[in-house]
Design a protein around this motif. Structure first.
Motif, PDB file in Angstrom:
ATOM      1  N   UNK A 243       8.576  11.598  -3.651  1.00 43.29           N
ATOM      2  CA  UNK A 243       7.742  11.678  -2.449  1.00 43.29           C
ATOM      3  C   UNK A 243       6.629  12.690  -2.533  1.00 43.29           C
ATOM      4  N   UNK A 244       6.449  13.330  -3.745  1.00 44.60           N
ATOM      5  CA  UNK A 244       5.421  14.359  -3.846  1.00 44.60           C
ATOM      6  C   UNK A 244       4.208  13.916  -4.688  1.00 44.60           C
ATOM      7  N   UNK A 245       4.263  12.701  -5.216  1.00 40.91           N
ATOM      8  CA  UNK A 245       3.189  12.267  -6.115  1.00 40.91           C
ATOM      9  C   UNK A 245       1.841  12.150  -5.416  1.00 40.91           C
ATOM     10  N   UNK A 246       1.803  11.418  -4.305  1.00 42.24           N
ATOM     11  CA  UNK A 246       0.535  11.255  -3.607  1.00 42.24           C
ATOM     12  C   UNK A 246       0.067  12.561  -2.982  1.00 42.24           C
ATOM     13  N   UNK A 247       1.034  13.469  -2.650  1.00 43.27           N
ATOM     14  CA  UNK A 247       0.633  14.779  -2.148  1.00 43.27           C
ATOM     15  C   UNK A 247      -0.130  15.529  -3.238  1.00 43.27           C
TER      16      UNK A 247
ATOM     17  N   UNK B 210      -6.258  -1.755  -5.425  1.00 38.86           N
ATOM     18  CA  UNK B 210      -6.747  -0.703  -6.311  1.00 38.86           C
ATOM     19  C   UNK B 210      -6.526   0.618  -5.591  1.00 38.86           C
ATOM     20  N   UNK B 211      -5.827   1.567  -6.267  1.00 33.49           N
ATOM     21  CA  UNK B 211      -5.679   2.919  -5.742  1.00 33.49           C
ATOM     22  C   UNK B 211      -6.658   3.791  -6.508  1.00 33.49           C
TER      23      UNK B 211
ATOM     24  N   UNK C 162     -10.979  13.023  -2.631  1.00 29.61           N
ATOM     25  CA  UNK C 162     -10.473  12.037  -1.689  1.00 29.61           C
ATOM     26  C   UNK C 162      -9.836  10.909  -2.482  1.00 29.61           C
ATOM     27  N   UNK C 163      -8.974  10.169  -1.840  1.00 30.04           N
ATOM     28  CA  UNK C 163      -8.307   9.052  -2.488  1.00 30.04           C
ATOM     29  C   UNK C 163      -8.045   7.977  -1.433  1.00 30.04           C
ATOM     30  N   UNK C 164      -7.730   6.793  -1.893  1.00 29.90           N
ATOM     31  CA  UNK C 164      -7.478   5.712  -0.962  1.00 29.90           C
ATOM     32  C   UNK C 164      -7.103   4.435  -1.673  1.00 29.90           C
ATOM     33  N   UNK C 165      -7.008   3.379  -0.869  1.00 32.91           N
ATOM     34  CA  UNK C 165      -6.602   2.067  -1.386  1.00 32.91           C
ATOM     35  C   UNK C 165      -7.577   1.019  -0.900  1.00 32.91           C
ATOM     36  N   UNK C 166      -7.965   0.122  -1.770  1.00 29.80           N
ATOM     37  CA  UNK C 166      -8.740  -1.045  -1.346  1.00 29.80           C
ATOM     38  C   UNK C 166      -8.081  -2.288  -1.922  1.00 29.80           C
ATOM     39  N   UNK C 167      -8.140  -3.335  -1.134  1.00 31.90           N
ATOM     40  CA  UNK C 167      -7.477  -4.574  -1.527  1.00 31.90           C
ATOM     41  C   UNK C 167      -8.491  -5.521  -2.159  1.00 31.90           C
TER      42      UNK C 167
ATOM     43  N   UNK D 265       0.835  -1.190   0.000  1.00 26.68           N
ATOM     44  CA  UNK D 265       0.000   0.000   0.000  1.00 26.68           C
ATOM     45  C   UNK D 265       0.871   1.240   0.000  1.00 26.68           C
ATOM     46  N   UNK D 266       0.600   2.228  -0.881  1.00 27.45           N
ATOM     47  CA  UNK D 266       1.365   3.479  -0.865  1.00 27.45           C
ATOM     48  C   UNK D 266       0.950   4.338   0.315  1.00 27.45           C
ATOM     49  N   UNK D 267       1.825   5.246   0.704  1.00 26.95           N
ATOM     50  CA  UNK D 267       1.486   6.155   1.794  1.00 26.95           C
ATOM     51  C   UNK D 267       2.053   7.525   1.479  1.00 26.95           C
ATOM     52  N   UNK D 268       1.388   8.519   2.031  1.00 31.88           N
ATOM     53  CA  UNK D 268       1.746   9.907   1.766  1.00 31.88           C
ATOM     54  C   UNK D 268       3.024  10.267   2.509  1.00 31.88           C
ATOM     55  N   UNK D 269       4.012  10.889   1.791  1.00 30.69           N
ATOM     56  CA  UNK D 269       5.297  11.281   2.389  1.00 30.69           C
ATOM     57  C   UNK D 269       5.366  12.800   2.538  1.00 30.69           C
ATOM     58  N   UNK D 270       6.180  13.229   3.478  1.00 30.21           N
ATOM     59  CA  UNK D 270       6.431  14.652   3.680  1.00 30.21           C
ATOM     60  C   UNK D 270       7.818  14.950   3.119  1.00 30.21           C
TER      61      UNK D 270
END
Length: 896
Positions: free
Chosen positions: A846-850, A869-870, A858-863, A833-838
Motif C-alpha cells: 500500500x506504499x508504492x503509489x505514495x 496508462x499510468x 504529478x502522476x495519474x491514469x488515462x484510459x 485504476x490504481x488508487x493511493x492507500x493510507x
C-alpha cells in the motif's frame, strides 16, 4: 358660309365637327393600311418560320442519314417528304445532295434534276432563307444542312409559294375592312353627339345674351377682393377694378393713361407692370402693404397683346405665414433630433449628434460639457467641480471657445453654474452686459465677444433628476439675440439628448463591467508547452460582450488540448456562463478523456444549468452553446477532434494548402440525448490549426460560405507565416471596423518531439523483469544526460511496473518521454485504476503509489481503447544541478 339647310350660319361647332370627321376618316384609312401591311408581314413571317421548323425537323429526323446511304434514296424519301408536306402545310419539301441534285419533289419528274437554290451558306452549316423562281412559281424556301457528325452530307429545302402567303392576307382583308368601317361609324357618331351637346350647352347665344353676360362679368370684376389690372401695348392701363384702385391708390382717371405717368406708383411697381414678363406671387411693398403680384401676357392664345395683373393683399397672411414657418421649422428640428440623436450607445457620439442638430438651425455654435464620471459610465455625484468639454461644433472652426477635451471649472457667477445649481436653463441675451459670465475668463470672454458671439443659452443635461452636464448654444451671425421661443426649443432639444446620453452612460458602465468580467474569465497567459506554437486573439463585439472563449490546456505525455467555444447571447449572463463552461472544461480535462466524452459531460452540465435556472424562475437561460475540442500528441502527430455545432476548423499544411477537415457536426451543447463523435487526423509537423468562433466568418453583409472562402484565401500560400502574423492577417481580411459579434481566434502550429527523445520497451509479464527494466532505463537516462534522475526514476518505474504485472494484464509496455519534464508511462490492457492507500505502520503493502506521488511532480491514469496508462512526470534538473520537487532524502527517511 351656310349650312346644308341654309337655316343657320355654320357655327364654330359645325366647323369643328367637319374637321373631326375628316381626321377620323384619315385615321381609319391609315389604320386599315397598317393592318394590311402588318397582316402581310405576319403571314410572311409565319410562312418562313413554318418552313424553317419543317426543314430542320426533317433534316434532324431519325433515319434520314440511313435513307441517304440507301441505293435509291428517292424511293425511301419521296413518300416521307410528301406525307410531311401535307401534314405541315408547306408547299414543298425537297431533299438534295451537296451538289443540289434533288432526291424528292412534289413533282416527281423533277427528281434527279438540280434545284433552283443558293447552296453556299447551307454547305457552310448555316440555315439560309431566300426567294426564287422555282418550278412551282415564286417561292419562299429555307435550306437546312444535314450533318453527319461535323460534315454536311445533304440539304433539305422547305417552303411555300408566294401566292399561298398572299392568299392568307386576302382572306383577312374582309375582316380588316369591316373593322375599319365599324371604327369609322363609331367615331363619326361620337363626334356628332359631342358637337350636338356643345350646341345645346351654348344655347346659340345672340348679341343681347352676350351683352348681359358681359355686364354680369363686369359686376363680378369690381366686387371681388382681388385687384385686377389689364395693361395694353405701350404700358397703357386699360382696366382697373375697384380693389386694384384701393391697393395701388390710383386716381379716378387712371384708366387710359400710361403706367409711367401715374405718380402714385413706386418705381418698382411701374417697372413690373410695364415689363410684360410673367410673375407668380411676386411680393412687392407698396406703402405699408405687402402685395402678392401675379402677371401674365394675354396674347399667347390669339387675344389682344398686353398683360393681365392680379393683386392680393398678403400683409396679414405674411405675418401668419412667418409664425407658421417658425413652428414648422421647430417641429422639423425636433423630428430630426428624434432621429439623429442617440443613434449609438456612445456618450461622446451622442453629445456630438446634439451639436450637429443644433448648428446652424438653432445656434451658430454649440458645445456640450459633461461631468467626468459620465464619460466613464458612472453617475455624477453632484459635487464634481469641473466638467469636460465633450463636443464642439460651429459654423466656423476659428472660434475662441474652450477647446475639445478641456476640463472647465465654472465660477458660481456664470450662467452655467447657475443652471447647474437650479436645474433650470439660463438665457443671456447680451453677453457683453453679463458681468458674471465675463468674470469666468476675462481674456477668453473678451475674445469671444470680439469674435461676434453675442447671445447664449445654457441648458442642463438632466435625466432622472440627475444633472449630467451642460449644453451651451451661442449666436453670432444672426443680429437678434436669443428669445424665449429659442429657450423653450433648446430645452426640448436638450431633454431628448439627455435621455440618450444617460442610456449611453449606463450602457458604457454595463459594457465595461461585462468586458472586465469576460477578460477575467479568459486566459491571461497561455501555459508553457512544447507541442504547439500558439497565437490567439479575442475581439469583443462593438455592441457588447458575448460568450466566446478559447483555451490551451497541457495534458500528460506532452499532449495539448485546444478548446474554442461560443455561448449564444450577449451581456453579463453570457460572459458568466462562458466562465462556468471554461472552468468545467479544465476540470473535465484533468480526467484525460477523449474529446467526444468531454463534450458529452459539457452537454450534461448545460442541461443541469438550464434546469436550475428554469426552476429558480430566472429570466435568462442558456439558449445554446457550441464548442470544438481537439487533442494533439506531438509524439505520434495525431490529433483527435470533436465538435458540438461549432464551425469547422481550418488546417494549413506545410505546402500552403488549406483544408477544412470533415468532422462530424454534433448538436449544440444543451440539447441532450444526441451523441458526439471523435475524428482522428494525422498531421505533418508545421501544420497550422485555425480554430475560431462564428463571429469571424458570419456577417450581415455576406453569406457564411463567402466568409469561409475568404478565410481560405487569406490562409492559403503562406505556410511560413507565424501564428501571430496569421492571426493579424485573418482579422484584417475578414472583420469590419465595428464587428457585430465577438470573435475568438486560436492559431497553433504543430511541433513534433524528435524520436531520440522517446524510448519504448515491451516488458515481459513476469515480476523478475523489473530488475532488467531498471537497468535499461538507467542506461537511457545516462544517454540523455539525466544521471541525477536515475535513482528516482528507477524507484517510480519499479513501483508502476510491479503494480501493472501484479494487478493488471498483459501486454505491459514502458515509455520514457523527454520534454520539459521526464514522463514515465506504464501501459497494460487492464482498465482497473490504481488508487493511493493510507498504509498502517505494520502493513506490508500500500506504499508504492505514495512513493510515486512523493518522487514525481504529478502522476495519474488515462484510459485508452486497449487499457490504461499510468504516468508520472519527473522534474528535470536545474542548471545549478538541483531538482524541483520533493527532496529524495526526505522520502527515504519517511516511514514506509
Amino acid at each position: 358660309m351656310r349650312s346644308l339647310t341654309g337655316k343657320y350660319p355654320r357655327s364654330l361647332a359645325g366647323q369643328v365637327f367637319a374637321l373631326q370627321v375628316v381626321v377620323v376618316v384619315l385615321l381609319v384609312a391609315a389604320s386599315v393600311l397598317a393592318l394590311v401591311v402588318q397582316a402581310r408581314h405576319d403571314s410572311s413571317t409565319e410562312a418562313r418560320n413554318r418552313s424553317v421548323a419543317v426543314a430542320q425537323a426533317f433534316a434532324h429526323s431519325p433515319g434520314l442519314l440511313t435513307a441517304l446511304e440507301a441505293p435509291d434514296p428517292s424511293k425511301v424519301l419521296q413518300p416521307l417528304t410528301e406525307a410531311a408536306r401535307k401534314a405541315s402545310g408547306v408547299d414543298f419539301i425537297v431533299v438534295m445532295d451537296t451538289k443540289g441534285i434533288r432526291y424528292t419533289h412534289p413533282r416527281p419528274e423533277l427528281i434527279g434534276k438540280k434545284a433552283v437554290a443558293t447552296l453556299g451558306p447551307a454547305l457552310a452549316g448555316h440555315v439560309y432563307t431566300e426567294r426564287v423562281n422555282g418550278p412551282l412559281g415564286r417561292e419562299v424556301q429555307v435550306i437546312v444542312p444535314v450533318h453527319d457528325h461535323a460534315r454536311v452530307v445533304a440539304l433539305v429545302a422547305a417552303g411555300m409559294k408566294i401566292e399561298s402567303v398572299a392568299g392568307v392576307v386576302a382572306r383577312q382583308m374582309p375582316i380588316i375592312l369591316g373593322a375599319g368601317a365599324v371604327a369609322l361609324g363609331v367615331a363619326t357618331s361620337g363626334t356628332a353627339l359631342v358637337t350636338g351637346r356643345l350646341r345645346r350647352q351654348t344655347h346659340r347665344l345672340g348679341a343681347a345674351e352676350m351683352s348681359r353676360m358681359y355686364e354680369h362679368h363686369d359686376a363680378v370684376l369690381h366686387a371681388v377682393r382681388e385687384g385686377v389690372l389689364i395693361v395694353g401695348v405701350g404700358g397703357r392701363l386699360l382696366l382697373a377694378n375697384d380693389e386694384a384702385r384701393r391697393l395701388l391708390d390710383l386716381p379716378l382717371d387712371a384708366e387710359g393713361r400710361r403706367i409711367p405717368d401715374l405718380s402714385s406708383l413706386d418705381p418698382g411697381m411701374v417697372e413690373l407692370l410695364t415689363s410684360g414678363r410673367a410673375a407668380t406671387d411676386e411680393v412687392r411693398l407698396v406703402g405699408s402693404r405687402l402685395l402678392a403680384v401675379n402677371q401674365r401676357p394675354t396674347g399667347r392664345r390669339g387675344g389682344p397683346r398686353g398683360t393681365v395683373v392680379t393683386l392680393r393683399d398678403s400683409t396679414e397672411l405674411r405675418a401668419l405665414s412667418g409664425r407658421a414657418e417658425n413652428a414648422r421649422e421647430r417641429l422639423s428640428l425636433l423630428y430630426d433630433a428624434g432621429l439623429g440623436i442617440g443613434t449609438t450607445l456612445d456618450v461622446v457620439r451622442t453629445a456630438e449628434e446634439l451639436t450637429e442638430i443644433a448648428v446652424p438651425r438653432l445656434a451658430d455654435f454649440a458645445t456640450v460639457d459633461l461631468a467626468e464620471p459620465v464619460l466613464h459610465g458612472d453617475e455624477p455625484t453632484g459635487t464634481d467641480a469641473g466638467m469636460r468639454r465633450t463636443a464642439v461644433r460651429g459654423i466656423r472652426d476659428d472660434h475662441p471657445l474652450y477647446e475639445l477635451g478641456q476640463l472647465i471649472i465654472f465660477l458660481p457667477s456664470t450662467p452655467q453654474a447657475g443652471a447647474f445649481a437650479t436645474g433650470r436653463p439660463e438665457l443671456v441675451p447680451e453677453l457683453s452686459d453679463a458681468p458674471g459670465w465675463l468674470a469666468q475668463d476675462p481674456e477668453r470672454t473678451r475674445r469671444i465677444i470680439d469674435h461676434g458671439i453675442h447671445s447664449l443659452i445654457t441648458v442642463p443635461l438632466q435625466a432622472r433628476g440627475v444633472i449630467l452636464g451642460m449644453a451651451n448654444f451661442w449666436r453670432s451671425e444672426k443680429p437678434q439675440p436669443f428669445e424665449e421661443d429659442d429657450l423653450s426649443l433648446a430645452e426640448e432639444l436638450v431633454a431628448r439628448a439627455a435621455v440618450s446620453i444617460d442610456n449611453a452612460r449606463r450602457y458604457t458602465r454595463e459594457h465595461a463591467m461585462a468586458m472586465t468580467l469576460q477578460r477575467s474569465l479568459l486566459p491571461r497567459a497561455l501555459p508553457e508547452q512544447s507541442a504547439l506554437d500558439v497565437a490567439h486573439r479575442y475581439l469583443p463585439a462593438f455592441s457588447g460582450v458575448s460568450g466566446d472563449w478559447f483555451d490551451v490546456i497541457p495534458l500528460p505525455g506532452s499532449r495539448v488540448a485546444l478548446v474554442v467555444g461560443d455561448v449564444v447571447g450577449h451581456g453579463l449572463h453570457a460572459a458568466a456562463t462562458m466562465g462556468r463552461l471554461r472552468t468545467a472544461v479544465h476540470n473535465f480535462s484533468t480526467l484525460d478523456l477523449p474529446p467526444d466524452e468531454i463534450l458529452r459531460h459539457l452537454d450534461d452540465l448545460i442541461g443541469r444549468i438550464d434546469q436550475e435556472e428554469t426552476e429558480s424562475g430566472a429570466d435568462a437561460g442558456i439558449i445554446g452553446a457550441t464548442c470544438l475540442y481537439a487533442i494533439y500528441d506531438p509524439v505520434s502527430r495525431h490529433c483527435a477532434m470533436a465538435r458540438a455545432g461549432h464551425p469547422l476548423p481550418a488546417l494549413v499544411r506545410p505546402d500552403g494548402s488549406v483544408s477544412f477537415p470533415d468532422l462530424p457536426a454534433g448538436p449544440p451543447l444543451g440539447l441532450g440525448g444526441m451523441p458526439f463523435e471523435t475524428a482522428e487526423l494525422e498531421v505533418a509537423e508545421g501544420t497550422q490549426f485555425i480554430l475560431y468562433t462564428d463571429g469571424l466568418i458570419e456577417d450581415r453583409t455576406r453569406d457564411i460560405d463567402v466568409g469561409i472562402e475568404l478565410l481560405r484565401e487569406t490562409l492559403a500560400c503562406h505556410p511560413d507565416r507565424s501564428p501571430e502574423e496569421s492571426c493579424q492577417a485573418v482579422l484584417d481580411a475578414l472583420l469590419p471596423d465595428r464587428p457585430k459579434d465577438d470573435v475568438a481566434l486560436l492559431i497553433a502550429r504543430t511541433r513534433a518531439i524528435p524520436p531520440d527523445r522517446v524510448a519504448d520497451w515491451d516488458v515481459p509479464f513476469d515480476p523478475a523483469a523489473v530488475a532488467g527494466m531498471r537497468a535499461v532505463v538507467a542506461e537511457k537516462l545516462d544517454d540523455w544526460g539525466l544521471s541525477e534522475l536515475v535513482f528516482a526514476t528507477e524507484l517510480v518505474l519499479s513501483e508502476l511496473i510491479t503494480n501493472a504485472i501484479r494487478y493488471g494484464s498483459a501486454p505491459v509496455t514502458v515509455r520514457l518521454l523527454l520534454d520539459r519534464t521526464l514522463t514515465c508511462e506504464v501501459a497494460d490492457s487492464s482498465s482497473t485504476s490504481p488508487h493511493l492507500c493510507d498504509a498502517a505502520a505494520m502493513d506490508e503493502g500500500g506504499r508504492g503509489l505514495f512513493l510515486v506521488g512523493q518522487l514525481a511532480e504529478r502522476w495519474g491514469t488515462r484510459y485508452t481503447p486497449r487499457g490504461k496508462v499510468i504516468w508520472a512526470e519527473m522534474a528535470l534538473p536545474r542548471p545549478d544541478g538541483s531538482t524541483e520537487g520533493t527532496a529524495w532524502p526526505a522520502v527515504l527517511d519517511a516511514e514506509l
